[in-house]
Write a protein that holds these residues in place. Structure first.
Motif, PDB file in Angstrom:
ATOM      1  N   ALA A  24       0.832  -1.209   0.000  1.00  0.00           N
ATOM      2  CA  ALA A  24       0.000   0.000   0.000  1.00  0.00           C
ATOM      3  C   ALA A  24       0.866   1.259   0.000  1.00  0.00           C
ATOM      4  N   MET A  25       1.989   1.225   0.711  1.00  0.00           N
ATOM      5  CA  MET A  25       2.891   2.371   0.717  1.00  0.00           C
ATOM      6  C   MET A  25       3.480   2.592  -0.664  1.00  0.00           C
ATOM      7  N   GLY A  26       3.805   1.491  -1.361  1.00  0.00           N
ATOM      8  CA  GLY A  26       4.309   1.605  -2.720  1.00  0.00           C
ATOM      9  C   GLY A  26       3.270   2.179  -3.669  1.00  0.00           C
ATOM     10  N   GLN A  27       2.014   1.804  -3.477  1.00  0.00           N
ATOM     11  CA  GLN A  27       0.928   2.298  -4.324  1.00  0.00           C
ATOM     12  C   GLN A  27       0.643   3.770  -4.074  1.00  0.00           C
ATOM     13  N   LEU A  28       0.594   4.146  -2.794  1.00  0.00           N
ATOM     14  CA  LEU A  28       0.091   5.466  -2.412  1.00  0.00           C
ATOM     15  C   LEU A  28       1.183   6.519  -2.240  1.00  0.00           C
ATOM     16  N   GLY A  29       2.439   6.071  -2.093  1.00  0.00           N
ATOM     17  CA  GLY A  29       3.548   7.016  -2.001  1.00  0.00           C
ATOM     18  C   GLY A  29       3.624   7.777  -0.698  1.00  0.00           C
ATOM     19  N   GLU A  30       3.019   7.252   0.351  1.00  0.00           N
ATOM     20  CA  GLU A  30       3.088   7.867   1.677  1.00  0.00           C
ATOM     21  C   GLU A  30       3.467   6.833   2.719  1.00  0.00           C
ATOM     22  N   ASN A  31       4.039   7.306   3.816  1.00  0.00           N
ATOM     23  CA  ASN A  31       4.255   6.430   4.953  1.00  0.00           C
ATOM     24  C   ASN A  31       2.902   6.082   5.566  1.00  0.00           C
ATOM     25  N   LEU A  32       2.712   4.814   5.868  1.00  0.00           N
ATOM     26  CA  LEU A  32       1.491   4.339   6.496  1.00  0.00           C
ATOM     27  C   LEU A  32       1.862   3.506   7.711  1.00  0.00           C
TER      28      LEU A  32
END
Length: 312
Positions: free
Chosen positions: A162-170
């Motif tokens: 999901a971090m790779g998809q969204l480009g944010e730290n989660l």
């Protein structure tokens, strides 16, 4: 379905142009994965139009990229996100998943991650046996990331992807897990509520606030009462339930933090204690999450022998 523009493939000399791609397979692969035309074509060429193997390879590539991006993003503050609640009679869980921005918190891929975390926690908890009227404990970030989702992968992998998809730290920040014994019932509520499956038991409800309430009683309207009490907990934020005859009401009702002495949110003419007495019900415990709140204010305490109770 995953929908993204994820450029994780080198489309240079390694491109296998000698393999002809079946257009039907390409359309099916794009629909099932959401990856770009070029990525899907590359995958099919590498695996001779075998859709199953091509999809597996695509997800492996995305996972590797997710881990790479996750490493770069770690440490950045995650002040936004969602909380979610999932309840089915005797089992209830709440989770908090955070993002860097509220924009990402509204993204469908982020919602999918939240629901995966919630469902994984629920199924983990639902398999446990407790000889207690109400068993309750918390899971932190590292414990959550180690839980295995329905697809056989740990939540850490889902988080990285999901971090790779969204480009944010989660971050998967925390979870509260409750299991009620015989004769008790758990009810959950999220606000504002965004259900994933509103017509099914065990639906995941997402919002900025959530509550779980465990109660006992013989009233046929017990679940309705539980839902109302969840709304009260979300809105009034009691610090504790309180004990009649022991906890005295506050001098100023607006400052009251003991739940039994608070004016009932949906009918301020009575207190929560009076409401329960009229309905012949009692509250065994409750829990409230607010997205981004300071930790340490939770009403759920881990059992003395946490690992012995949740191990396996």
């Amino acid at each position: 379905m995953l929908r993204r523009a994820c450029h994780f493939i080198d489309l240079g000399k390694s491109f296998c142009s000698s393999v002809s791609v079946n257009k039907g397979s390409l359309a099916k692969l794009r629909k099932s994965t959401g990856y770009t035309f070029a990525n899907c074509k590359k995958a099919l060429q590498l695996h001779n139009n075998d859709i199953t193997q091509a999809e597996k390879w695509l997800r492996e590539q995305a996972q590797q990229m997710g881990w790479a991006k996750a490493t770069k993003l770690e440490g950045r503050p995650t002040l936004h996100g969602l909380v979610a609640v999932c309840v089915d009679r005797a089992t209830g869980i709440m989770v908090e998943v955070n993002s860097e921005t509220d924009f990402v918190a509204r993204n469908n891929n982020f919602h999918s991650l939240v629901e995966t975390v919630a469902s994984t926690c629920f199924h983990f908890m639902d398999k446990k046996d407790f000889d207690l009227p109400l068993a309750k404990f918390q899971l932190g970030q590292e414990e959550l990331k180690g839980l295995v989702a329905g697809d056989g992968r740990p939540l850490a992998d889902h988080l990285a992807l999901a971090m790779g998809q969204l480009g944010e730290n989660l971050t998967v920040r925390r979870a509260a897990c409750l299991r009620a014994g015989p004769g008790a019932e758990l009810v959950g509520h999220a606000h504002p509520s965004h259900p994933s499956q509103p017509s099914q038991a065990g639906a995941v409800l997402r919002g900025k606030y959530a509550a779980l309430v465990a109660l006992q009683g013989s009233s046929p309207a017990l679940r309705q009462l539980g839902r109302q009490l969840c709304q009260h907990v979300v809105g009034m934020n009691p610090a504790k339930f309180g004990e009649p005859g022991v906890d005295e009401p506050a001098a100023d009702p607006d400052e009251e933090r003991c739940m039994i002495h608070q004016e009932f949110l949906l009918d301020p003419s009575i207190t929560v204690g009076q409401l329960l007495a009229v309905n012949g019900a009692s509250v065994l415990g409750f829990e409230r999450f607010e997205c981004g709140e300071a930790l340490g204010s939770s009403s759920v305490e881990p059992p003395v022998n946490l690992h012995a109770q949740i191990g396996g």
